[in-house]
Design a protein around this motif. Sequence first.
Motif, PDB file in Angstrom:
ATOM      1  N   LYS A 294      32.490 -10.608  28.058  1.00 31.88           N
ATOM      2  CA  LYS A 294      31.994 -10.281  29.396  1.00 31.88           C
ATOM      3  C   LYS A 294      32.362  -8.842  29.776  1.00 31.88           C
ATOM      4  O   LYS A 294      33.206  -8.202  29.152  1.00 31.88           O
ATOM      5  N   ILE A 295      31.703  -8.337  30.823  1.00 30.20           N
ATOM      6  CA  ILE A 295      32.051  -7.056  31.420  1.00 30.20           C
ATOM      7  C   ILE A 295      32.239  -7.263  32.913  1.00 30.20           C
ATOM      8  O   ILE A 295      31.644  -8.164  33.509  1.00 30.20           O
ATOM      9  N   GLY A 296      33.078  -6.428  33.539  1.00 35.85           N
ATOM     10  CA  GLY A 296      33.351  -6.564  34.970  1.00 35.85           C
ATOM     11  C   GLY A 296      32.512  -5.601  35.797  1.00 35.85           C
ATOM     12  O   GLY A 296      32.275  -4.461  35.386  1.00 35.85           O
ATOM     13  N   ILE A 297      32.068  -6.045  36.961  1.00 37.66           N
ATOM     14  CA  ILE A 297      31.302  -5.210  37.884  1.00 37.66           C
ATOM     15  C   ILE A 297      32.240  -4.728  38.987  1.00 37.66           C
ATOM     16  O   ILE A 297      32.940  -5.522  39.619  1.00 37.66           O
ATOM     17  N   VAL A 298      32.269  -3.399  39.232  1.00 39.23           N
ATOM     18  CA  VAL A 298      33.143  -2.826  40.255  1.00 39.23           C
ATOM     19  C   VAL A 298      32.368  -1.799  41.070  1.00 39.23           C
ATOM     20  O   VAL A 298      31.273  -1.377  40.708  1.00 39.23           O
ATOM     21  N   SER A 299      32.974  -1.378  42.188  1.00 41.52           N
ATOM     22  CA  SER A 299      32.460  -0.274  42.996  1.00 41.52           C
ATOM     23  C   SER A 299      33.560   0.767  43.085  1.00 41.52           C
ATOM     24  O   SER A 299      34.724   0.432  43.312  1.00 41.52           O
ATOM     25  N   ILE A 300      33.221   2.044  42.894  1.00 41.97           N
ATOM     26  CA  ILE A 300      34.226   3.089  42.847  1.00 41.97           C
ATOM     27  C   ILE A 300      33.669   4.381  43.438  1.00 41.97           C
ATOM     28  O   ILE A 300      32.466   4.640  43.372  1.00 41.97           O
ATOM     29  N   SER A 301      34.536   5.181  44.061  1.00 33.77           N
ATOM     30  CA  SER A 301      34.149   6.479  44.613  1.00 33.77           C
ATOM     31  C   SER A 301      34.536   7.585  43.652  1.00 33.77           C
ATOM     32  O   SER A 301      35.710   7.736  43.315  1.00 33.77           O
TER      33      SER A 301
END
Length: 277
Positions: free
Chosen positions: A136-143
């Motif tokens: 699996k791969i992880g989904i993230v939000s980043i600035s």
Amino acid sequence: MHTVWKGNLSFGLVNIGVKLHSAIEEKDVKLISLHKDCLVPIQHEKIAPGCDDDRIEANDIIKAYEYRPNEYVLISNEELESMKKAYEVKSVTIISFVQLEEIDPVYFDRSYFLSPTGGSEKAYVLLRQALERTGKIGIVSISLRSRQHLAVIRAHERCLILETIHYPDEVRTVDMVPNIPADDQITIQTKEFIAATTLINQLTVPFVPADYTDQYRTALLDLIESKIEQHDVQSKPILSPTSERIATIIEALNASIEQTKSTAKPKPVHKSTQVTS
């Protein structure tokens, strides 16, 4: 390796201190523009056509959004900085996990290596091994670089890698591409299809990145090196001051020296004076 971003990566209740490093090194051969007669680099000045000011200074430039032709919404630097701070992500949480195959390559943008900070090595290895085992791969939000990105985190060899991906509304749909023929508009003969698939199978090999090179960049570098070896180079002429000007400077210096000699007087040294180094 330069650190692009530093913060925490949250995996459930597990916090992993990480640093972000660019995985891409641009290899473009940078060519500059020169004036052909005097070999002076061309400067690209900021101007406002039709404005009375010949040159625009940095503090004369403001940000704006053109919502209709020639009509703008002005946005101040203070407003931009305030929004950047409000939406800046210092701690990244893995929102969900998906299969890598579920994301079309058109969404992928730029790759970064993730390294653990001190004390986070065990949690870092744990997440990497778990991603490897599950696929699996992880989904993230980043600035990053003053804007918010959607990104994925996946295992890459012995490392974790973060790849920014485009938001869905940034990717154009196939319906926007002109002149795409439908299958029912074109007749493909069976023998043509068999020949095409046979050729594909014959040319199919394991993907080895080192087998592929930028041939244009290599040829351009070879051309530059050849010109250097053949002394086929041009030097910008260094303008020397005229002999009259040199004489004037020398005269001024000599006059200054003489003036210093005539005005300089030895300072009396008293016994109470202490000299320190």
